[in-house]
Each structure stands twice: as structure tokens, then as C-alpha cells.
Design a protein around this motif. Sequence first.
Motif, short mmCIF file in Angstrom:
data_model
loop_
_atom_site.label_atom_id
_atom_site.label_comp_id
_atom_site.label_asym_id
_atom_site.label_seq_id
_atom_site.Cartn_x
_atom_site.Cartn_y
_atom_site.Cartn_z
N PHE A 56 0.80 -1.21 0.00
CA PHE A 56 0.00 0.00 0.00
C PHE A 56 0.84 1.27 0.00
CE2 PHE A 56 -2.59 -2.99 2.86
CZ PHE A 56 -3.05 -3.69 1.77
N GLY A 57 2.12 1.14 0.36
CA GLY A 57 2.97 2.33 0.42
C GLY A 57 3.68 2.65 -0.87
N GLN A 264 2.44 5.23 11.12
CA GLN A 264 3.23 5.17 9.90
C GLN A 264 4.38 4.19 10.08
OE1 GLN A 264 4.74 9.12 9.11
NE2 GLN A 264 4.99 9.56 11.27
N MET A 265 4.83 3.63 8.98
CA MET A 265 5.88 2.63 9.04
C MET A 265 7.15 3.17 8.40
SD MET A 265 5.78 -1.34 7.79
CE MET A 265 6.45 -1.10 6.15
N PHE A 266 8.20 3.30 9.19
CA PHE A 266 9.49 3.75 8.69
C PHE A 266 10.29 2.55 8.20
CE2 PHE A 266 8.22 7.27 11.34
CZ PHE A 266 8.71 8.38 10.67
N PHE A 267 11.19 2.81 7.27
CA PHE A 267 12.01 1.76 6.69
C PHE A 267 13.46 1.91 7.16
CE2 PHE A 267 8.27 1.59 4.23
CZ PHE A 267 8.23 0.34 3.62
N MET A 274 14.08 -0.28 1.61
CA MET A 274 14.03 1.16 1.42
C MET A 274 12.58 1.61 1.33
SD MET A 274 16.94 1.80 -1.49
CE MET A 274 18.69 1.72 -1.12
N GLU A 275 12.34 2.85 1.70
CA GLU A 275 11.00 3.42 1.54
C GLU A 275 10.61 3.29 0.07
OE1 GLU A 275 8.03 5.85 0.35
OE2 GLU A 275 10.05 6.64 -0.04
N GLY A 350 12.49 6.78 4.81
CA GLY A 350 11.23 7.49 4.99
C GLY A 350 10.12 6.58 5.46
N ALA A 351 8.90 7.12 5.48
CA ALA A 351 7.77 6.39 6.07
C ALA A 351 6.61 6.25 5.11
CB ALA A 351 7.30 7.11 7.33
#
Length: 503
Positions: A56-57, A264-267, A274-275, A350-351
Motif C-alpha cells: 500500500f505504500g 506510519q511505518m518507517f524503513f 528502502m522506503e 522514509g515512512a
Amino acid sequence: MNTFIKKLKYTPILAALLISGCTKNFEKINTDPDALTDVPPQNMLVNVMRNAGDQFGGDIDGYGTFAGYIVKIQYPDNLGGLIPSNNTYGNRWAACYYNITQMMDLLKKTEDKAEGYKNTRIIAKIWNNYMWSYLLDGWGDIPYSEAFQGRPEDGSILKPKYDKQEDIFPAVLKDLKTIADELAAGIGTDEIGDYDIIYGEANSGSADIKEQMLRWQKFCNSLRLRMAMRISSVAPALAKSTIEEIAGNTKKYPVIETNAESCQMFFPGTLPYMEPWYESGIYGKRINNWGMFDIFIDHLIATKDPRIASIAGKNNAGKYVGFVNGSLTNPSPSTSISWIGDHYINNPAGAVPFYRACETYYILAEAALSGYNVGISAKTAYETAVTLSMQDNNVAAEDITTYLADAGKFDDTKSRIYWDMWVALFKENFEAWSLYRRTGIPTTNYPSKIQKFETVHTDQPWRLPYPNNEYLYNAENVKAAASGTVDYNWGKRLWWAKDNGKE
């Protein structure tokens, strides 16, 4: 995240057969000694979160285009992907049901020791309902009551019926309330740590399980707010009672209020984690595949919105310039238009946002204008929402004040709330598309000017196409659910969507 996501290797069955011939030890020989036979619940949890972040990101020019943010440049969009397939949108359908399946399995395997896994189980339940909300907002009518009953012990239902959205929304909201009440009564003792890649210590900065679960509690109630407002025009009594219950007792039902609490999910920021926008655009050197939608840039310029510096980059002449959705010719040179801003695409660590703090206050502002008793005025809620969004985009305090006194000034209309919320939801593209379908804002939105369908559509897609596997294996039920649709994505709006007069 690297610690928990490992590749499993599989022993080829054919090789074992060739070596051993016919054998009574077939099962033993074909069992990988390195594979886990029983996956720990926390590993299952991290797997579904990672799956959601990836699926979804990574969307840029799908929901991003539907929402009026981003247009395709190198490969102009003819809407050709909006057909039943098992790729793109079909993948996301599958990802939702896969994640729910995994979490149901987690709940089943921990049922006899539920108290010892209380926190893990609560997170799994919340995430399941988030997946249901995604399915509802993407496809509308979906398999729900008969889903996951294919095994003989579960009922042998291989072709589940499609339930109506209007029946599923109350059921999901009811389940979320049950979870919220359980959280209000107290959390468990099980530590989840960084298996929780959303609110674990690596992202939240706190190793305190109470703080970790408080944030999940806030996401649970915030999701209730979002879903209730989504159906406010078609189920006003349920929407009002849900939102007033939460806003009237924030001690029992706390919500996300600060940017630090956003879901939110950070990478990690290194391959292969990676984001997604960075990995595609910067690392994959495809940033010039996308330009900023002309209606978005025009709005940001017209309202002197300071968030534009984070959202978009300037062109080769030092100006912000948007581009047409579905142009037959590419901009020449490609740098003559604005691309996605560095704040959103140029950070490998990033997230992926699932719910931002500003959303809470946009919802409360709209609720207050609708006459709900939410304990805050529409003006205060709106200004709080704008401020949170501006801060999230690194806008200076004096620029926030200027905006709120000028084009962003609250004028006691829902329209002002919706327009600003549209800007604030950038990168949360699926939610922004839902906002557009519910409210009709941005009113300037339009679909690609080049379309593969015989019907010339004047509006962005109203829904997503059901995946091809449904037509292959559950044909009767999916065809009944799709009855009334035109070109798979138009013709029949979702239950809660507004008729904006476009086709």
C-alpha cells in the motif's frame, strides 16, 4: 526490520524423488530441516505490517492520480490497468485477505494462551479491521461473513458470498469498539518490542510497552473516527454516536493527537528495505516518470500554501508547474515541470503513512460543523489540523500564521476543511482518493484524457476492479457484486460516495 524478515529455502521435491526413488519416507525426505514448522506470533505480526507497507505504500501514480496529486509522464496513463487482473489492484486485494488470514491464524494459535499474548492479539485484531476498511473503501461489497471458511473444519465454503458494504461497516465498527473497550480495561504483559515495526522502539523512541500499546489504542479509536465519518452521509446516526462517544470520553477512548503518534511505518533505509517511493524514484532512477498534477499545483499556488515546498520541486526555471493528466506528449524537457518534492521521495529511511494526526482534527472540525458534540469548536479543530499538517511538512511558524490569516482562514464551511485536508493527505493517496469520492473535493479533479474504454469517463475511478481470480473461482458471486458497474470501475458508486454529477 532486517532482523525479522528472512528468506526461506525450499528443497525441490523432484530432486528428492530422483535420489530416493519410491520411498515410505517421502514426507521426511521432503521436509526442509531449515524451515520453521511453527512461526512465532510476533514474526507473523511483523510480516503482515511489512506486507502492508510494501503493497500500500508503494503506490504513486495509481491512487496518487485518482486523488489529483500525481500524473504519469514517461508512460501516459490510458487507464489500461483498470481491468480484472491479479496484478496491481488485484495484488492489494490479495494482500488484504492474506494479512487477515495470517492474523486469524495468529489468534487461533494463541487462543489457549490468550492472556500471555494479549498485546500481540490486540494489535492483530486492530490490523485486521484496518485491512477490512481498506477492502471496503476500494471495492465496496466484499466476501466477509463467509470468508476464510474453505477448510472442511471451517465449513467448506469455497465460493463465499459478497456482503453489502452497509452491513460490513457497522460490523467492523462494532469490533473496533470491542477492542477499544478491551484496551481501556488494561493491556497485557507480553513484550512486542521491535517486532512492532510501526510503534516499536525503533520508530517511537520508547521501549515502554504501556506507551507502545497506548499508541495502538489511539490508532484503534482514530480508525473508528475515520470510518464513522466516511459513512456520515448514509448512516448519520451511527456516525454521530460513534464520534460523540470517542470525543466525549478521550480518557477511555484516546485518539492520535500529535505527529509523533501518527500511524506510519518507517524503513531501515538500506536494500532491500528502502522506503518504496525512494526505491522506485531515486534508487530506481525513475523520478522523471511522474509529474505533479496541474490541478494540485494550481491550487497550492492560488492559496499560497507553504506546503508546496515539501510536496513539489521547482522546474528548470525555478517555478512550480503542474502537468496534464493523460497528455499525448511529454513535457520538453522533462525538467520543465514539477516533480515530487524531496521531502516525500528522497529519503530511503522514509515512512509509509497509514493515519496522520491532522486527520483527527479535520474529522472533528467536520463533526463540529455537522452539529456533533465533540468538545471542540470547528475553528479550533481546523486550525489544529492545519498546524499539525504544516509542521509535518517543516513549515515555519510564521508561515503557518500567515496562511491561516489569508487563503487558509477558516470560513465556517466544510468545503474549506475538505480542500485543506486534501493537501494534508498527500502521500496518503488512498485516503485522499476516498476523501474525493466522499466529498467531491477537489472539484477540479479529472481522469486521464486518453482512455482505453469506449465510454468516455469524466471522473476518476469510483472503485477498484475485482481481481481476475474472483471471476475464475467465484464467478457467480463476483458477477452479482459487480452488477451495475461500467468498465469495472464506474457506473455504481460505493455506498458512502457522493454523486458529483460526473460519469
